[in-house]
Design a protein around this motif. Structure first.
Motif, PDB file in Angstrom:
ATOM      1  N   MET A  17       0.835  -1.207   0.000  1.00 36.53           N
ATOM      2  CA  MET A  17       0.000   0.000   0.000  1.00 36.53           C
ATOM      3  C   MET A  17       0.864   1.249   0.000  1.00 36.53           C
ATOM      4  O   MET A  17       0.605   2.202  -0.740  1.00 36.53           O
ATOM      5  N   VAL A  18       1.892   1.263   0.848  1.00 36.12           N
ATOM      6  CA  VAL A  18       2.790   2.416   0.909  1.00 36.12           C
ATOM      7  C   VAL A  18       3.573   2.532  -0.392  1.00 36.12           C
ATOM      8  O   VAL A  18       3.774   3.645  -0.907  1.00 36.12           O
ATOM      9  N   GLN A  19       3.968   1.402  -0.963  1.00 42.87           N
ATOM     10  CA  GLN A  19       4.677   1.439  -2.244  1.00 42.87           C
ATOM     11  C   GLN A  19       3.793   2.012  -3.348  1.00 42.87           C
ATOM     12  O   GLN A  19       4.281   2.711  -4.233  1.00 42.87           O
ATOM     13  N   GLU A  20       2.515   1.713  -3.303  1.00 36.51           N
ATOM     14  CA  GLU A  20       1.586   2.180  -4.331  1.00 36.51           C
ATOM     15  C   GLU A  20       1.216   3.643  -4.184  1.00 36.51           C
ATOM     16  O   GLU A  20       1.165   4.383  -5.165  1.00 36.51           O
ATOM     17  N   CYS A  21       0.910   4.060  -2.950  1.00 31.18           N
ATOM     18  CA  CYS A  21       0.301   5.385  -2.814  1.00 31.18           C
ATOM     19  C   CYS A  21       0.921   6.264  -1.742  1.00 31.18           C
ATOM     20  O   CYS A  21       0.433   7.361  -1.505  1.00 31.18           O
ATOM     21  N   GLY A  22       1.977   5.819  -1.095  1.00 36.24           N
ATOM     22  CA  GLY A  22       2.603   6.616  -0.050  1.00 36.24           C
ATOM     23  C   GLY A  22       1.959   6.381   1.300  1.00 36.24           C
ATOM     24  O   GLY A  22       0.900   5.760   1.413  1.00 36.24           O
ATOM     25  N   VAL A  23       2.607   6.877   2.321  1.00 41.19           N
ATOM     26  CA  VAL A  23       2.139   6.651   3.689  1.00 41.19           C
ATOM     27  C   VAL A  23       0.795   7.325   3.931  1.00 41.19           C
ATOM     28  O   VAL A  23      -0.141   6.716   4.453  1.00 41.19           O
ATOM     29  N   HIS A  24       0.664   8.592   3.535  1.00 38.19           N
ATOM     30  CA  HIS A  24      -0.552   9.351   3.847  1.00 38.19           C
ATOM     31  C   HIS A  24      -1.787   8.780   3.171  1.00 38.19           C
ATOM     32  O   HIS A  24      -2.867   8.752   3.764  1.00 38.19           O
ATOM     33  N   ALA A  25      -1.643   8.306   1.946  1.00 42.63           N
ATOM     34  CA  ALA A  25      -2.798   7.810   1.202  1.00 42.63           C
ATOM     35  C   ALA A  25      -3.112   6.346   1.492  1.00 42.63           C
ATOM     36  O   ALA A  25      -4.113   5.833   0.999  1.00 42.63           O
ATOM     37  N   ALA A  26      -2.288   5.692   2.276  1.00 44.69           N
ATOM     38  CA  ALA A  26      -2.558   4.311   2.664  1.00 44.69           C
ATOM     39  C   ALA A  26      -3.594   4.354   3.798  1.00 44.69           C
ATOM     40  O   ALA A  26      -3.254   4.476   4.965  1.00 44.69           O
ATOM     41  N   GLY A  27      -4.861   4.284   3.424  1.00 41.57           N
ATOM     42  CA  GLY A  27      -5.948   4.461   4.381  1.00 41.57           C
ATOM     43  C   GLY A  27      -6.233   3.217   5.214  1.00 41.57           C
ATOM     44  O   GLY A  27      -6.013   2.086   4.781  1.00 41.57           O
ATOM     45  N   LEU A  28      -6.750   3.460   6.404  1.00 38.74           N
ATOM     46  CA  LEU A  28      -7.044   2.358   7.326  1.00 38.74           C
ATOM     47  C   LEU A  28      -8.125   1.424   6.802  1.00 38.74           C
ATOM     48  O   LEU A  28      -8.020   0.208   6.964  1.00 38.74           O
ATOM     49  N   THR A  29      -9.150   1.961   6.197  1.00 37.34           N
ATOM     50  CA  THR A  29     -10.234   1.113   5.700  1.00 37.34           C
ATOM     51  C   THR A  29      -9.705   0.125   4.668  1.00 37.34           C
ATOM     52  O   THR A  29      -9.985  -1.074   4.735  1.00 37.34           O
ATOM     53  N   GLU A  30      -8.915   0.623   3.727  1.00 44.21           N
ATOM     54  CA  GLU A  30      -8.319  -0.246   2.701  1.00 44.21           C
ATOM     55  C   GLU A  30      -7.329  -1.220   3.329  1.00 44.21           C
ATOM     56  O   GLU A  30      -7.280  -2.400   2.956  1.00 44.21           O
ATOM     57  N   LEU A  31      -6.534  -0.760   4.280  1.00 43.10           N
ATOM     58  CA  LEU A  31      -5.576  -1.630   4.966  1.00 43.10           C
ATOM     59  C   LEU A  31      -6.289  -2.797   5.643  1.00 43.10           C
ATOM     60  O   LEU A  31      -5.881  -3.951   5.517  1.00 43.10           O
ATOM     61  N   LEU A  32      -7.358  -2.490   6.356  1.00 43.29           N
ATOM     62  CA  LEU A  32      -8.096  -3.539   7.061  1.00 43.29           C
ATOM     63  C   LEU A  32      -8.734  -4.508   6.078  1.00 43.29           C
ATOM     64  O   LEU A  32      -8.754  -5.725   6.322  1.00 43.29           O
ATOM     65  N   ALA A  33      -9.226  -3.996   4.953  1.00 44.25           N
ATOM     66  CA  ALA A  33      -9.818  -4.874   3.935  1.00 44.25           C
ATOM     67  C   ALA A  33      -8.747  -5.772   3.313  1.00 44.25           C
ATOM     68  O   ALA A  33      -8.937  -6.987   3.184  1.00 44.25           O
ATOM     69  N   ARG A  34      -7.611  -5.191   2.930  1.00 45.41           N
ATOM     70  CA  ARG A  34      -6.544  -5.973   2.296  1.00 45.41           C
ATOM     71  C   ARG A  34      -5.956  -7.017   3.234  1.00 45.41           C
ATOM     72  O   ARG A  34      -5.542  -8.086   2.795  1.00 45.41           O
ATOM     73  N   SER A  35      -5.883  -6.675   4.501  1.00 47.36           N
ATOM     74  CA  SER A  35      -5.273  -7.597   5.469  1.00 47.36           C
ATOM     75  C   SER A  35      -6.283  -8.546   6.100  1.00 47.36           C
ATOM     76  O   SER A  35      -5.897  -9.441   6.853  1.00 47.36           O
ATOM     77  N   ASN A  36      -7.561  -8.333   5.792  1.00 43.48           N
ATOM     78  CA  ASN A  36      -8.621  -9.136   6.407  1.00 43.48           C
ATOM     79  C   ASN A  36      -8.452  -9.150   7.931  1.00 43.48           C
ATOM     80  O   ASN A  36      -8.433 -10.190   8.573  1.00 43.48           O
ATOM     81  N   THR A  37      -8.299  -7.938   8.461  1.00 40.92           N
ATOM     82  CA  THR A  37      -8.033  -7.757   9.885  1.00 40.92           C
ATOM     83  C   THR A  37      -8.988  -6.709  10.448  1.00 40.92           C
ATOM     84  O   THR A  37      -9.385  -5.783   9.745  1.00 40.92           O
ATOM     85  N   SER A  38      -9.313  -6.851  11.704  1.00 35.70           N
ATOM     86  CA  SER A  38     -10.213  -5.889  12.344  1.00 35.70           C
ATOM     87  C   SER A  38      -9.437  -4.679  12.866  1.00 35.70           C
ATOM     88  O   SER A  38      -8.233  -4.752  13.111  1.00 35.70           O
ATOM     89  N   ARG A  39     -10.150  -3.595  13.030  1.00 38.28           N
ATOM     90  CA  ARG A  39      -9.565  -2.385  13.616  1.00 38.28           C
ATOM     91  C   ARG A  39      -9.037  -2.694  15.020  1.00 38.28           C
ATOM     92  O   ARG A  39      -7.966  -2.215  15.410  1.00 38.28           O
ATOM     93  N   ASN A  40      -9.741  -3.528  15.732  1.00 42.12           N
ATOM     94  CA  ASN A  40      -9.307  -3.925  17.066  1.00 42.12           C
ATOM     95  C   ASN A  40      -7.940  -4.610  17.014  1.00 42.12           C
ATOM     96  O   ASN A  40      -7.072  -4.340  17.842  1.00 42.12           O
ATOM     97  N   SER A  41      -7.740  -5.480  16.021  1.00 42.03           N
ATOM     98  CA  SER A  41      -6.444  -6.170  15.880  1.00 42.03           C
ATOM     99  C   SER A  41      -5.331  -5.179  15.563  1.00 42.03           C
ATOM    100  O   SER A  41      -4.203  -5.320  16.067  1.00 42.03           O
TER     101      SER A  41
END
Length: 173
Positions: A17-41
């Motif tokens: 994600m960071v390689q694609e769009c940088g740190v700032h644009a690597a959003g939490l919603t997309e991160l959680l979806a890509r990682s199949n992980t909960s916000r709690n985790s």
């Protein structure tokens, strides 16, 4: 095969994600979806949030690149030619860039540009220093004078990082 644990999935997802769009644009919603992980985790493993996750990923990426540079530094004294050695050195970055159709840029460059997180910037700066030292040591062991080796190693790291940017912009290696 066991499913990777949430921490590993988060780290594996944030790097591209960071390689694609940088740190700032690597959003939490997309991160959680890509990682199949909960916000709690995320907050269980990285209590300070995305910044702490990116800092951990920066250190992992640094070690992976450091390992490649170490192997390449060891090969330098016995290399058939400088061109062959450089081609093998650069292939480490070129091949994933081409395979991603030039979407994946330099993780470390993106980390270095994260002006909102000093720990991430410091980790990136440390990585660049370690990489430069690793290459310089290889150059010294192959006969370069220390000062010349340090300058050449710095130039090589700068050239690699700059070439990634140009390759992405021009969609060409």
């Amino acid at each position: 095969m066991a499913t990777p644990r949430p921490r590993a999935r988060l780290l594996a997802a944030i790097i591209p994600m960071v390689q694609e769009c940088g740190v700032h644009a690597a959003g939490l919603t997309e991160l959680l979806a890509r990682s199949n992980t909960s916000r709690n985790s995320l907050y269980q493993h990285f209590p300070a949030g995305k910044g702490e996750l990116v800092e951990a990923a920066t250190r992992i990426v640094s070690r992976v690149v450091q390992s490649h540079l170490s192997a390449m530094a060891d090969k330098l004294p016995e290399a058939d030619s400088a061109e062959q050695w450089l081609d093998e050195l650069f292939a480490f970055w070129r091949e994933p860039l081409e395979a991603s159709d030039y979407r994946l840029g330099s993780f470390m460059l993106a980390a270095a540009l994260d002006e909102t997180n000093a720990a991430v910037q410091d980790a990136a700066g440390q990585a660049f220093s370690e990489w430069t030292n690793q290459l310089a040591n290889g150059l010294v062991s192959s006969g370069f004078a220390d000062d010349a080796a340090r300058s050449m190693a710095g130039l090589l790291i700068s050239a690699i990082e700059g070439a990634i940017v140009l390759s992405r912009a021009q969609a060409s290696s």
